[in-house]
Write a protein that holds these residues in place. Structure first.
Motif, short mmCIF file in Angstrom:
data_model
loop_
_atom_site.label_atom_id
_atom_site.label_comp_id
_atom_site.label_asym_id
_atom_site.label_seq_id
_atom_site.Cartn_x
_atom_site.Cartn_y
_atom_site.Cartn_z
N PRO A 135 39.90 45.31 42.46
CA PRO A 135 40.22 44.18 41.58
C PRO A 135 39.14 43.93 40.54
N ASP A 136 39.56 43.29 39.43
CA ASP A 136 38.58 42.77 38.48
C ASP A 136 38.36 41.29 38.80
N LEU A 137 37.56 40.61 38.01
CA LEU A 137 37.23 39.21 38.31
C LEU A 137 38.46 38.31 38.27
N ASN A 138 39.46 38.69 37.47
CA ASN A 138 40.66 37.85 37.36
C ASN A 138 41.56 37.93 38.58
N THR A 139 41.42 38.99 39.36
CA THR A 139 42.29 39.17 40.52
C THR A 139 41.50 39.25 41.81
N LEU A 140 40.27 38.76 41.80
CA LEU A 140 39.39 38.94 42.94
C LEU A 140 39.84 38.13 44.15
N ASN A 141 40.37 36.94 43.93
CA ASN A 141 40.72 36.07 45.05
C ASN A 141 42.18 36.18 45.44
N ALA A 199 43.49 42.06 46.73
CA ALA A 199 42.10 42.38 46.38
C ALA A 199 41.26 42.56 47.63
N LYS A 200 41.43 41.67 48.58
CA LYS A 200 40.68 41.77 49.83
C LYS A 200 40.98 43.07 50.55
N GLU A 224 37.86 51.35 40.43
CA GLU A 224 38.23 50.30 39.50
C GLU A 224 39.12 50.89 38.40
#
Length: 414
Positions: A347-353, A357-358, A377
């Motif tokens: 994931p990038d920062l926009n899809t991290l949570n 992503a986990k 990535e």
């Protein structure tokens, strides 16, 4: 502020839980339970992505709320006994020591396993309190819980847990040692898995010499983690006449393509033993359109095709070996040939949570400890293709709704 966040999480949990409970009630479905009679998976239809999203939202919010209310000091308290009881239960088959729907005692489990009553008692109670394995509703009287009942009924689930605890967990314990001994190695024989097995071989080579472990490992991956129809419905197959599934195991993907698109000729390539099993399993009506070939993807490709497909192959190898796989294709490629790589993207920062992503991040560490391989990535895929050969044109990546894998694609331009 944390105080505002815990209230926000509480509201989110209540709202989404109400939505789920309303669906169960309206459809006369059982609500989640730890009883042995509970359903092994929640009865949420594949089409109801709103309910799946609500379920994920509750799980993630509960996890975050638990962490916030525990505090940093408690979270740093490593649970070093966490899975000891589970390994013992599986190793001594305590879950099989009495039928689902009946009950037993520590003494009876002791007689079944050969372990002392004291050791059975301490192991089972640890599993009850930490993992909801079994139930003890009356002193010394043990019944199955939903989890142990599932283990007894579903051999694939049981096998998967054994593989994760016996093969993957020891490799993780040794991952830091491997990085210290072989800093930044790209070799699959210089890993936590190699150290855990006191070997100078890779995981795959170790399994070649141990049929029982190899069979168990193959069975672990013989599980569907996303619906097969997603790929079939998310790619333009009209102009595809020849499809090569490289490292395609027993051909489940190629068979799906052949069943859905009769105009496509499919070739499944894998190692000799796997190919033999695939041929034996193939339905007679597909034998004129699905061919099995023995092939090592590090050697030159001999089949010219419209599409070459790799499902969860590249994440098993470091960059130097993935480049070799791509270069080995080039002798057979024609202008316009496409390469599909079907796997997770970090994931990038926009899809991290997100839950996806986990999963991708956890898999990335898993590949490190097992094979010195990696998840990648988004931007790394174009670099990988260009590093293999400038004639590869990267077309991008798409992630269909409901999928965990991306369709990563490049085209050959002679």
């Amino acid at each position: 502020m944390a105080s505002a966040r815990i209230t926000e999480l509480s509201t989110l949990i209540a709202t989404n839980t109400e939505q789920l409970n309303a669906y169960f009630a309206e459809n006369n479905l059982p609500t989640p339970s730890f009883d042995a009679s509970a359903l092994a998976t929640l009865p949420i239809p594949e089409a109801r992505q709103d309910l799946k999203s609500a379920c994920i939202a509750v799980i993630e919010a509960c996890s975050e709320l638990s962490d916030l209310l525990s505090g940093p000091k408690e979270l740093l308290n490593f649970k070093w006994t966490a899975y000891v009881s589970i390994k013992i239960i599986l190793r001594f088959s305590l879950d099989f020591s009495f039928p689902v729907g009946s009950n037993t005692t520590f003494s009876t489990m002791s007689e079944y396993s050969g372990l002392s009553v004291m050791n059975v008692r301490r192991v089972v109670r640890h599993a009850i309190y930490n993992h909801r394995f079994f139930e003890e509703k009356a002193l010394g009287v043990i019944t199955h819980s939903a989890l142990t009942a599932t283990l007894v009924r579903d051999d694939k689930v049981r096998n998967a847990l054994i593989v994760q605890l016996d093969e993957f967990w020891p490799a993780g314990v040794k991952a830091a040692d491997a990085l210290e001994q072989w800093p930044n190695s790209e070799e699959s024989s210089q890993t936590g898995f190699s150290l855990a097995n006191n070997s100078d071989k890779s995981m795959f080579d170790i399994f070649v010499g141990d049929r029982k472990r190899a069979t168990r490992f193959a069975k672990f991956f013989d599980r569907s983690d996303e619906p097969a129809h997603i790929l079939l419905e998310s790619y333009a197959w009209d102009n595809v006449k020849t499809f090569v599934d490289v490292g395609g195991s027993h051909g489940s993907i190629a068979i799906g393509v052949a069943e859905r698109f009769p105009h496509v000729r499919c070739v499944v390539q894998d190692l000799e033993g796997t190919v033999k099993e695939g041929k034996e399993r193939l339905a007679p009506h597909l034998k004129d359109r699905v061919e099995f070939q023995t092939h090592n993807f590090f050697t030159s490709q001999t089949v010219t095709a419209d599409v070459y497909y790799f499902r969860s192959i590249f994440h098993n190898w470091s960059d130097k070996y993935c480049i070799r796989i791509l270069q080995s294709l080039t002798p057979a490629l024609k202008p316009g040939s496409r390469i599909i790589i079907h796997e997770r993207i970090l994931p990038d920062l926009n899809t991290l949570n997100t839950a996806d992503a986990k999963g991708a991040i956890n898999m990335d560490i898993g590949m490190l400890q097992l094979l010195n391989a990696q998840q990648r990535e988004m931007h790394e895929w174009e670099v990988l293709f260009k590093s293999a050969d400038k004639r590869y044109r990267y077309l991008g990546a798409t992630k269909p709704d409901g999928a965990i894998r991306w369709i990563i694609e490049a085209q050959w331009q002679a």
